[in-house]
Write an enzyme that holds these catalytic residues in place. Structure first.
Site, PDB file in Angstrom:
ATOM      1  CG  ASP A 157      -2.227   0.578   1.088  1.00  0.00           C
ATOM      2  OD1 ASP A 157      -2.273   1.808   0.930  1.00  0.00           O
ATOM      3  OD2 ASP A 157      -3.244  -0.143   1.092  1.00  0.00           O
ATOM      4  N   PRO A 165      -0.809   3.899  18.211  1.00  0.00           N
ATOM      5  CG  PRO A 165      -1.706   5.393  19.773  1.00  0.00           C
ATOM      6  CD  PRO A 165      -1.360   5.273  18.314  1.00  0.00           C
ATOM      7  CG  HIS A 189      -5.378   3.781   1.283  1.00  0.00           C
ATOM      8  ND1 HIS A 189      -4.845   2.534   1.080  1.00  0.00           N
ATOM      9  CD2 HIS A 189      -6.597   3.770   0.685  1.00  0.00           C
ATOM     10  CE1 HIS A 189      -5.696   1.793   0.382  1.00  0.00           C
ATOM     11  NE2 HIS A 189      -6.772   2.530   0.135  1.00  0.00           N
ATOM     12  CB  ILE A 206     -10.741   0.303  16.644  1.00  0.00           C
ATOM     13  CG1 ILE A 206      -9.339   0.148  16.044  1.00  0.00           C
ATOM     14  CG2 ILE A 206     -11.272   1.707  16.449  1.00  0.00           C
ATOM     15  CD1 ILE A 206      -9.322   0.163  14.536  1.00  0.00           C
ATOM     16  CB  VAL A 294      -5.260 -12.280  -6.766  1.00  0.00           C
ATOM     17  CG1 VAL A 294      -5.608 -11.141  -5.815  1.00  0.00           C
ATOM     18  CG2 VAL A 294      -3.779 -12.275  -7.083  1.00  0.00           C
ATOM     19  CG  ASP A 317     -12.231 -14.905  -6.186  1.00  0.00           C
ATOM     20  OD1 ASP A 317     -12.571 -15.900  -6.833  1.00  0.00           O
ATOM     21  OD2 ASP A 317     -11.285 -14.166  -6.496  1.00  0.00           O
ATOM     22  CB  SER A 341      -9.150   0.470  -0.119  1.00  0.00           C
ATOM     23  OG  SER A 341      -8.413   0.653  -1.293  1.00  0.00           O
TER      24      SER A 341
END
Length: 1009
Positions: A157, A165, A189, A206, A294, A317, A341
């Protein structure tokens, strides 16, 4: 200029469209899960119960009869008799009973009676903002695994914030595929993607889907775009540094062969590759998501509908939540983002959970589990919107078999020394298994199987209750451990087995012993006791009479021990030579002796008898015959035979082995232990004969003389060169001494005598020649033969012939094969060359048809060393030439009248032969792709040259900004030039070879825009 493959990051700005969610009922037939998977973890279900669904046509009597066949009975019913709770016998294998029941046509479904607990809920403050975690049933998946630190997910990426953190402490092997370094700038991103996959359970923000796995951040972007080469390098770097999952939230339309090849390479190394489908809302394939091997991922909303902006098509897929996904962003903060993404790392996180639960699965096996672990949305079966469906983490983890199932062993193994305990388990994935039995303290007692290959098999292995030393273990509890490894990942599974040792105490002793009290003083006879017991040990003679009691009802612990006897009787006197026996008995609790175990002991104090017969007193050593002698021994003995010189030094050990009574040939080839022929002199054989009791006889043979009858050998160079007047030395090596004759010849004609029958010793010798003949005159250039003959004292001779290459007047010319030509400049060409010696030099210019264009100089005396000439581009008539290339011919005439010529090329289009390649590229300034801060040069040469870099502000060279000089080594050279300005500049490269020839190249930075 690098070709840009327009790779983009697939996420959307924070403007969202509302979507309507509807609930749809699903009516499915019972789907039976493979019992191998269902029953792999005993902690998840009740040990003696099953849930069974019979088909509607099965009567109560038929149901009872079916259960009776597996010794089971119905305990209760559920849902008005639709399901039966079945009780099975104690100790029964639920998996085996389930398989047996399913073979009956009236049985529709068999499942464990699962134990249900409250699903794990992370204590992350912002967990409630992550709607997608409950959607994919992540909390239920976390009850089974939260990921493993042994699993690594590569995020190809832009830059992940490594000290966020939520990500701190889980970053491994960071890489910038653009610069080839570990440094990059953090970006929103990639940080958002990494948090979705692996944000820590740390009560700070989170929850990641696989919070315990590692992240390998790989930057491939410069600004908003990435190039093919950076993505290819990133894929190779990821798998070469052991990434298990590769997340690619990026893509571009159009097939790319280079990336496809890198994908195949990554797949061959076992990586699972997952990529974003794209955000154009179209059916146009995006790559690498559409590449074979992939998993392409589309995005869904909170209402389980395809996002309006998500791409779709046959290459999809899987689907995953991708709308308003809350995760980590740069600055140590959090935010919402949308796009395929964001959907892609959801699948990557689930794949990481699967690989954490079983790291031995192949990439294909992981992909199969993911595809069948979905909620089917849209058209039934696979479709172009959702692929196989929206991913479900709990299903994926539940469908993943553990590497090693629960190990089945007998509750109690009664070890009798002849029976075996069956140890059963099942493996999933590819690797090697080892089975061992350990003590309660963890000490390995028995390796039952070591490194046995498996690719998913059921094993039943057997243990006989013994240690590796074949001793039955004591009664007690032992650990049965299965190890599975593939070289990179290793897991262990264990259980306990209780052993009841019912073997009787036994003495293990064997062998036949020989003993000389005069030599060793005592003898140790080893034995092993299987259990603690009282034992008797006595020495008896051939008549069975007790000679000495060694142990008398002594309590001895289990294990290995020795009986020691000094060869004396009970009164302390030495026994006579003869055959005796050691008898050992176990005394039981009633003071009764068991069966005796006996070993034979031969007492022998007499040295062995041996005789020796020699060959003639002279040994003619010729590399073909050996000097032999004959030894005769009267009893079994170990014979050691040496050959020694007259100082008693051991030259070579000839024999060291045991022989039975009889004759033995002792033979020697005249060489020492280093296999080198010995010098002439006096030698003898020294022989020792030792019988089994240790008694030794030594025999010393008479002296014999060694004469060197080997043919002399001469070693010298086959070719030598005389290039300067004066004496030259020619070395040679003689293998032995003798008289030496040396002469110089041309064919059969003797040119000069150097040595005549001179006595010389073995070793390095030398002769000299100054290049003159018998009359003292200098011989002309050419090839001559030198002959060396040696004759030793036994009249054995050898002749060696070599060649002297006389080159007193030869001129070697070192020149460039290609030089630069520019007919618009003066001079048009300049050539540097080198002469090995002076001479008269002629230089001519030829056209492409090898016709003479101009003579630069003719018969000009030139000294040795580096020289040069120039051509103005004109012919003999004074007119300018106009072809792309010409030839130059340099002819040098020696003082002896010999001429030597070379031919090179002047070209306006060709590179010098030593310049294999040179590539130029520029680095964009971060966030300003219209400007460059560095120029990159990649240059490959076959010889060392000098590079000078001139930097100008304009193409006319009026203002030079910089000047740099570099030494280029043979091979690939990389130069990164830091520009003084980010403006577009102009450059000149000047290459200069060792002779001084120069080659210029211009670079206009505008051409690399």
């Amino acid at each position: 200029m690098k070709a840009i493959w327009s790779l983009s990051l697939f996420f959307l700005s924070l403007t969202f469209m509302a979507s309507t969610a509807t609930a749809e009922g699903v009516n499915e037939q019972p789907r039976q899960v493979n019992p191998e998977v269902q029953f792999q973890d005993q902690q998840e279900f009740v040990a003696r119960e099953l849930i069974v669904k019979f088909k509607p046509e099965a009567t109560s009597e038929e149901q009872a009869a079916i259960l009776n066949k597996v010794n089971s009975e119905e305990k209760s019913q559920l849902l008005d008799g639709d399901f039966s709770v079945v009780k099975v016998p104690s100790g029964a294998d639920l998996k085996t009973i389930a398989k047996t029941l399913l073979k009956n046509k009236l049985v529709a479904l068999v499942e464990p009676n699962y134990r249900f607990t409250q699903s794990y809920l992370p204590k992350e403050p912002k967990y409630q903002q992550q709607w997608y975690l409950n959607k994919i049933q992540a909390p239920k998946a976390w009850d089974k695994t939260k990921g493993s630190s042994a699993i690594t997910v590569a995020v190809i990426d832009d830059g992940v914030q490594q000290d966020h953190p939520e990500l701190k402490g889980k970053i491994v092997s960071p890489y910038n595929a653009v610069t080839g370094t570990t440094k990059y700038s953090p970006h929103l991103h990639a940080t958002h993607v990494a948090g979705i996959i692996a944000a820590s359970f740390n009560r700070k923000g989170i929850a990641g889907i696989a919070p315990n796995v590692k992240i390998m951040p790989i930057n491939v972007f410069t600004g908003d775009e990435a190039t093919t080469d950076s993505v290819v390098r990133a894929l190779q770097y990821a798998v070469d540094h052991h990434a298990d999952i590769i997340n690619m939230s990026l893509g571009a339309p159009g097939y790319n062969y280079a990336i496809d090849s890198a994908v195949k390479y990554a797949r061959s190394k076992g990586a699972v590759l997952i990529a974003a489908a794209g955000n154009e809302g179209s059916y146009q394939p995006e790559y690498p998501a559409a590449s074979e091997g992939v998993l392409g991922v589309s995005a869904t909303t909170q209402g389980d509908k395809i996002a309006s902006w998500s791409n779709r098509g046959s290459y999809i897929d899987l689907a995953a939540p991708g709308d308003r996904i809350y995760s980590t962003i740069t600055g140590g903060s959090y935010g919402y983002e949308s796009g395929t993404s964001m959907a892609t790392p959801v699948v990557s996180g689930v794949a990481a959970l699967v690989r954490s639960r079983n790291p031995f699965l192949s990439s294909g096996q992981v992909e199969t589990i993911l595809k069948k672990s979905t909620v089917d949305l849209g058209t039934k079966g696979r479709d172009s919107l959702y692929g196989y469906g929206r991913i479900d983490a709990n299903k994926a983890v539940s469908n993943t078999a553990l590497p090693v199932s629960t190990i089945s062993v007998p509750k109690i193994f009664t070890a009798k020394g002849t029976n075996k305990a069956a140890i059963s388990f099942t493996t999933a994935g590819t690797g090697k298994i080892s089975l061992s039995v350990k003590s309660s303290k963890g000490t390995t007692l028995r390796k039952v199987v070591t490194d046995k290959s498996t690719s998913g098999s059921k094993f039943t292995l057997y243990w006989d209750g013994k240690t590796d030393s074949k001793k039955v273990v004591s009664s007690g509890t032992y650990k049965v451990e299965v190890k599975m490894t593939n070289g990179r990942k290793t897991v262990y599974k264990s259980t306990t087995i209780k052993v009841n040792n019912q073997t009787k105490a036994d003495i293990i002793v064997s062998g036949i012993y020989a003993f000389s009290p005069k030599v060793s003083g005592k003898i140790n006879i080893p034995y092993e006791l299987t259990q603690q017991a009282k034992i008797m040990a006595v020495i008896k003679d051939q008549a069975g009479k007790t000679v000495k009691t060694i142990l008398n009802k002594k309590s001895v612990s289990a294990g290995k021990h020795s009986v020691i006897w000094d060869g004396k009787n009970s009164t302390g006197l030495p026994v006579k030579d003869g055959t005796y026996s050691l008898e050992m008995l176990i005394i039981d609790s009633h003071n009764k002796a068991g069966t005796a175990k006996k070993v034979q002991i031969k007492v022998d104090t007499i040295r062995p008898v041996a005789g020796f017969a020699l060959s003639p007193p002279v040994f003619k050593m010729d590399n073909q015959t050996n000097y032999t002698a004959q030894l005769e021994v009267k009893e079994t003995a170990t014979v050691i035979a040496y050959v020694k010189n007259d100082k008693g030094t051991i030259i070579r050990k000839l024999i060291n082995q045991q022989f039975k009574p009889g004759k033995i040939a002792v033979s020697w080839n005249g060489k020492n232990d280093q296999n080198t022929p010995v010098p002439e002199g006096n030698y003898y054989y020294d022989v020792q004969a030792k019988d089994p009791a240790g008694n030794t006889t030594t025999i010393t043979g008479a002296y014999f003389s060694v004469e060197d009858w080997r043919t002399p050998e001469i070693q010298a160079s086959k070719d030598v060169y005389l290039k300067a007047t004066g004496m030259m030395n020619i070395d040679y090596l003689l293998s032995k001494s003798g008289t030496v004759t040396v002469g110089i010849y041309q064919g059969a004609n003797l040119m000069k005598n150097i040595k005549t029958e001179e006595a010389e010793a073995a070793g390095k010798q030398t002769f000299q020649w100054d290049g003159t003949d018998l009359e003292g005159k200098q011989v002309p250039d050419g090839d001559y033969q030198f002959k060396i003959q040696v004759i030793d004292k036994y009249n054995l001779s050898q002749t060696f012939t070599g060649t002297v290459h006389v080159e007193l007047t030869k001129i070697d010319i070192l020149y460039p094969s290609i030089v630069a030509l520019d007919l618009g400049e003066t001079p048009a060409a300049e050539v540097y060359y080198q002469l090995s010696r002076g001479g008269k030099v002629t230089i001519e210019i030829l056209n492409q048809r090898n016709e003479k264009v101009k003579t630069i100089q003719k018969d000009v005396p030139i000294n040795d060393g580096t020289q040069s000439f120039r051509w103005d581009g004109k012919n003999e008539d004074g007119y300018y030439e106009g072809d792309e290339f010409y030839y130059f011919v340099i002819t040098a005439e020696s003082s002896g009248g010999q001429k030597f010529s070379v031919k090179g090329k002047m070209s306006s289009t060709e590179n010098p032969s030593w310049l294999k390649s040179h590539e130029v590229s520029f680095n964009d300034v971060s966030d300003y792709s219209f400007y460059h801060d560095k120029m990159n040069l990649k240059i490959q040469t076959s010889q060392q040259v000098t590079l000078t870099l001139y930097v100008y502000d304009d193409p006319y060279g009026t203002a030079r900004l910089d000047l740099k000089s570099y030494t280029l080594k043979p091979g690939e050279n990389t130069i990164i030039y830091q520009k003084p300005l980010t403006d577009y500049l102009y450059y000149q490269l000047k290459y200069q070879d060792a002779l001084g020839n120069q080659y210029w190249y211009d670079i206009d930075e505008w051409e690399y825009f």
